[in-house]
Write a protein that holds these residues in place. Structure first.
Motif, PDB file in Angstrom:
ATOM      1  N   VAL A 246       1.014  -1.219   0.010  1.00 50.94           N
ATOM      2  CA  VAL A 246       0.125   0.124  -0.116  1.00 50.94           C
ATOM      3  C   VAL A 246       0.842   1.183  -0.037  1.00 50.94           C
ATOM      4  N   ASN A 247       2.034   1.170   0.882  1.00 52.91           N
ATOM      5  CA  ASN A 247       2.926   2.484   0.876  1.00 52.91           C
ATOM      6  C   ASN A 247       3.629   2.553  -0.519  1.00 52.91           C
ATOM      7  N   LEU A 248       3.764   1.457  -1.140  1.00 54.88           N
ATOM      8  CA  LEU A 248       4.626   1.474  -2.612  1.00 54.88           C
ATOM      9  C   LEU A 248       3.575   2.150  -3.631  1.00 54.88           C
ATOM     10  N   THR A 249       2.112   1.830  -3.408  1.00 50.44           N
ATOM     11  CA  THR A 249       1.306   2.493  -4.563  1.00 50.44           C
ATOM     12  C   THR A 249       1.186   3.814  -4.378  1.00 50.44           C
ATOM     13  N   ARG A 250       1.225   4.185  -2.904  1.00 56.51           N
ATOM     14  CA  ARG A 250       0.938   5.664  -2.565  1.00 56.51           C
ATOM     15  C   ARG A 250       2.212   6.432  -3.169  1.00 56.51           C
ATOM     16  N   SER A 251       3.374   6.033  -2.751  1.00 58.80           N
ATOM     17  CA  SER A 251       4.758   6.634  -3.241  1.00 58.80           C
ATOM     18  C   SER A 251       4.976   6.527  -4.814  1.00 58.80           C
ATOM     19  N   ILE A 252       4.307   5.595  -5.226  1.00 58.89           N
ATOM     20  CA  ILE A 252       4.465   5.554  -6.949  1.00 58.89           C
ATOM     21  C   ILE A 252       3.408   6.547  -7.444  1.00 58.89           C
ATOM     22  N   LEU A 253       2.454   6.928  -6.945  1.00 63.66           N
ATOM     23  CA  LEU A 253       1.513   7.925  -7.418  1.00 63.66           C
ATOM     24  C   LEU A 253       2.198   9.182  -6.754  1.00 63.66           C
ATOM     25  N   TYR A 254       2.354   9.616  -5.919  1.00 64.94           N
ATOM     26  CA  TYR A 254       3.180  11.017  -5.522  1.00 64.94           C
ATOM     27  C   TYR A 254       4.404  11.102  -6.368  1.00 64.94           C
ATOM     28  N   ALA A 255       5.155  10.122  -6.730  1.00 61.51           N
ATOM     29  CA  ALA A 255       6.234  10.447  -7.684  1.00 61.51           C
ATOM     30  C   ALA A 255       5.972  10.591  -9.297  1.00 61.51           C
TER      31      ALA A 255
END
Length: 338
Positions: A246-255
């Motif tokens: 879940v953190n990975l998905t959020r980080s990818i979207l932010y970047a």
């Protein structure tokens, strides 16, 4: 450092350097993505200095536009894929009432089994729960050592001293750990319960003729608590992986949002004469294109940073129970006399 102590921690078992473990496991994933970005930017600038003037190349054939068009497609595809993975993970949380009821019953049965050994209600926090398991196993290892103190087998007493290792260190690491952070799982990885199970069982088997009933029971009590550490660690690892994805998905979207905007702006508005001149002896066009390319690649660097840690943890916890995958920890490598 003796053999047992050297293989008790994750670093001791793998033989990897502190820097390697820091990069693969301990470092903040955004920091690793930043390091990869900085390295990429430096390499691109170096190539830009060594190559022909970029402005002239853009006038004859536009390599920048071609590259960024491909990058835009890769960004959109990559973000879609990561979001799909996140949906797959979340779908595991959606189930029938009977499935959730069975899961609850199994979890309660495990807690009750462990709490019989604790002698009290176990803590609800995962870090504190693992901490209680580690403390109980350490107490039982100490009880085993005290039980065999009066045994006439001097070799048995010396070898038993080797089993009282590592628990206090792991207990202190879990003291400040908080679930959702990697520190909980990292501390669990440092507790080499598989090796301890094997070592205790082997020690009991080799010295069984010199052991009395009370001493045999002490060996069995230690194995019993160690056997419960593995399932608990695996359960918390599964929960951590869900959080991490879940953190990975959020980080990818932010970047991905600034990366996509930068890539689109580069394709739409950057021309051969957009940035004439030079800074520090390097064409400004090289600086701009290198920065835009690096920013467009940040989502992939973040993805790589997270995947490396997930894959490393999966590899390091590949053996559940008394199975030992690493050659350095197997029978032929264990020397009680060192």
């Amino acid at each position: 450092m003796d053999r047992l102590a050297s293989t008790d921690t994750l670093r001791g078992r793998t033989g990897e350097s502190r820097i390697t473990l820091w990069l693969f496991l301990d470092a903040n994933r955004w920091l690793i993505g930043g390091l990869l970005s900085a390295l990429t930017f430096a390499v691109l600038v170096a190539f830009g200095v060594a190559a022909a003037p970029l402005g002239g190349m853009m006038e004859s054939a536009d390599p920048v536009e071609t590259a960024f068009q491909a990058l835009i497609g890769a960004l959109i595809t990559g973000v879609t894929l990561v979001v799909s993975i996140n949906q797959l993970v979340l779908s595991q949380e959606i189930g029938q009432l009977g499935d959730h009821h069975q899961w609850m019953n199994e979890a309660m049965e495990f807690r009750q089994e462990v709490e019989l050994l604790f002698g009290s209600i176990g803590p609800p926090d995962p870090a504190q729960f693992l901490q209680a398991l580690v403390q109980t196993s350490g107490d039982r290892a100490e009880a085993l050592r005290e039980t065999v103190e009066d045994n006439d087998d001097e070799e048995l007493r010396a070898r038993t001293d080797r089993l009282v290792e590592n628990s206090e260190e792991i207990y202190e690491q879990l003291e400040t750990a908080e679930f959702g952070e990697f520190s909980v799982l990292r501390s669990g990885l440092n507790y080499n319960y598989s090796w301890k199970i094997y070592a205790v069982r082997r020690l009991r088997d080799e010295h069984e003729d010199s052991l009395e009933e009370e001493e045999l029971d002490a060996f069995d009590d230690l194995v019993e608590i160690l056997m419960l550490f593995g399932p608990a660690l695996e359960h918390f690892k599964s929960l951590y992986f869900q959080w991490e994805l879940v953190n990975l998905t959020r980080s990818i979207l932010y970047a991905a949002i600034p990366a996509l905007l930068t890539s689109l702006a580069t394709v739409l508005y950057l021309g051969p004469g957009s940035f004439p001149g030079a800074t520090f002896g390097v064409d400004d066009m090289v600086w701009v294109v290198s920065a835009s390319t690096t920013l467009g690649l940040v989502p992939f660097f973040v993805l790589a940073a997270y995947v490396v840690r997930i894959a490393t943890v999966s590899k390091r916890t590949g053996a559940l129970g008394p199975f030992i995958l690493r050659t350095s920890e197997r029978t032929t490598a264990i020397d009680w006399e060192q």
